[in-house]
Design a protein around this motif. Structure first.
Motif, short mmCIF file in Angstrom:
data_model
loop_
_atom_site.label_atom_id
_atom_site.label_comp_id
_atom_site.label_asym_id
_atom_site.label_seq_id
_atom_site.Cartn_x
_atom_site.Cartn_y
_atom_site.Cartn_z
N ARG A 135 36.26 32.34 56.25
CA ARG A 135 35.00 32.85 56.81
C ARG A 135 35.25 33.76 58.01
O ARG A 135 34.75 34.89 58.08
N ILE A 136 36.05 33.30 58.97
CA ILE A 136 36.23 34.10 60.19
C ILE A 136 37.19 35.28 59.98
O ILE A 136 37.31 36.12 60.87
N ALA A 137 37.80 35.38 58.79
CA ALA A 137 38.57 36.59 58.47
C ALA A 137 37.65 37.76 58.16
O ALA A 137 38.10 38.88 57.95
N ALA A 138 36.34 37.51 58.13
CA ALA A 138 35.36 38.59 58.01
C ALA A 138 35.00 39.17 59.37
O ALA A 138 34.21 40.10 59.47
N ASN B 86 40.11 41.52 56.24
CA ASN B 86 38.67 41.75 56.03
C ASN B 86 38.38 42.12 54.57
O ASN B 86 37.50 41.56 53.94
N ARG B 87 39.14 43.09 54.06
CA ARG B 87 38.92 43.55 52.68
C ARG B 87 39.22 42.43 51.69
O ARG B 87 38.48 42.25 50.72
N GLY B 88 40.28 41.68 51.94
CA GLY B 88 40.62 40.57 51.05
C GLY B 88 39.49 39.55 51.01
O GLY B 88 39.05 39.12 49.93
N ARG B 89 39.00 39.18 52.18
CA ARG B 89 37.89 38.23 52.24
C ARG B 89 36.67 38.74 51.48
O ARG B 89 36.04 38.02 50.73
N ARG B 90 36.34 40.03 51.70
CA ARG B 90 35.14 40.59 51.08
C ARG B 90 35.27 40.61 49.56
O ARG B 90 34.35 40.27 48.84
#
Lengths: 281, 281
Positions: A218-221, B272-276
């Motif tokens: 979650r916090i990697a966003a 970020n991109r991986g999470r998304r």
């Protein structure tokens, strides 16, 4: 009041503080003019200032809510234009460097850190209820009048937060452990899987968004620019923990490679105990 | 029905399957006699069997819900006593080894994996609603009658799950990424902080249980014995990912050490991109 840096945290504070009557009119400045325009449009600030100096001139209270890496410059620009009677506060996640800088510039400064960050970003996500029941750490600079520090703490309480005095160095060491290291772990996990993400989504009819993956990443966003700054600003406290994390992953890997069930179980049981002590049963 | 391994998942299935009329009477066996006694007391199973052979004799359906490391032994004990007409299923998190073992023993076996694990443990936490809206992976052994596989899938649908057919090897590779690696990261993070936990709790008046720490370490509360087995059973798929995770942490560490803001931000943006891609916006 002047708000320098009109994003999620600063915007939420402006909304909450006006709603509770803590401040009157609020002037905003952001290096990104579209952020200020959006803040005016949403009614988060009454007016967009053309510069930090423009914003802080005549203000009784200045909140620095820029990303941690931009705080020193915001502080400099504030110091040259602000009234000597004004109180300056910030909301940054690292406290020792900004406290030292503010003291060196002779500002009436109280360092604040509301533990209210989420992966949300930008003034569009600003939320007047963000601080309710959240801890807000308060760092008093050496020589600051206690009455001012108390007033700042009381302002946080009025927007719903629980104010907690803390030494800046202790703050940075503790936050490295309970907030910054979890972000390192979450970013590293999401980064590790980023290259395979398309293939994983194709292999799974409903997508791979199981709750384990969802919660751990979650916090990697969170904003790369914000966390780049926090990691670098607090690296003295953070780096030894990152080294320990790396070594924990390596030790788990070796136990798996060796098929050493007892060693692996002992590691997992130790992690169990850590989680229980930190977060409760 | 015979339930071999009376824990959280097996107990939840017994409750849900009886509630929805999927099975009639349920006999339970567990190597831990207190677990079976608790299951009888809660009405999760009607009778405690003295052995696997006792439990499976006369059963139309056998569910193996023992920890992954105990599944092979449970399968052996089942194979010698079960009716040739009975259908045997499991709920393990690793599928290729158990599918191969069941095929070698000539069982009518359908591998199942409901994505419903949480950090909860034991039959006391069993919950008839656990599988609602969860994916349940279904692996058909070579040569299994399609009608049997369909019946097993339909039984999962009746307890609320979404059945999804998958190849066992694909399952294990995908689960290593979306479930087993997040557990490695979470255990490693909680383990890293375990030694400092008391000091951190003392430094923070309200405890350090901020949401970042809470979410990223939630699954580090999972059973060490269960996850030791899963990590070892699936290490062929998992180890390369653990090595990548270790290297991601190391790369982030180097960027921090070097004060390389651009490199660090690029890593965080990739995460970020991986999470998304994996979880959605």
């Amino acid at each position: 009041m002047a708000l320098i840096g009109v994003g999620y945290i600063g915007g939420s504070w402006a909304l909450a503080a006006r709603e509770r009557g803590v401040v009157g009119d609020c002037v905003g400045y952001d290096s990104d003019a579209t952020a200020t325009a959006a803040a005016v449009e949403r009614g988060v600030v009454a007016r967009a200032a053309a510069s930090v100096a423009d914003a802080v001139t005549g203000a009784d209270l200045v909140m620095l809510a820029a990303p941690v890496g931009a705080l020193a410059a915001a502080l400099d620009a504030t110091a040259v234009a602000v009234s000597p009677a004004a109180v300056v506060i910030d909301v940054g996640s690292v406290k020792a460097p900004i406290m030292a800088a503010a003291t060196a510039r002779g500002l009436r400064f109280v360092g604040c850190h509301p533990m209210a960050g989420t992966e949300a970003r930008g003034v569009a996500a600003a939320d007047a209820g963000l601080f309710v029941d959240r801890v807000c750490f308060i760092c008093a600079a050496a020589g600051m009048e206690a009455a001012i520090v108390d007033r700042v703490a009381a302002a946080w309480e009025r927007v719903g937060a629980r104010a907690a005095a803390i030494d800046p160095a202790v703050h940075d060491a503790v936050l490295a452990a309970v907030s910054h290291l979890p972000h390192v772990a979450s970013f590293a996990l999401a980064g590790t899987l980023a290259g395979d993400a398309e293939a994983l989504c194709q292999a799974l009819p409903s997508g791979p968004a199981n709750t384990s993956l969802r919660d751990t990443t979650r916090i990697a966003a969170s904003s790369p620019a914000v966390w780049r700054d926090i990691f670098l600003e607090n690296r003295a406290s953070l780096l030894p923990l990152v080294e320990r994390l790396e070594s924990w992953v390596a030790t788990m890997k070796e136990a798996m490679k060796d098929g050493d069930a007892a060693a692996l179980e002992a590691l997992l049981a130790e992690a169990n105990r850590g989680r229980r002590r930190l977060v409760g049963p």
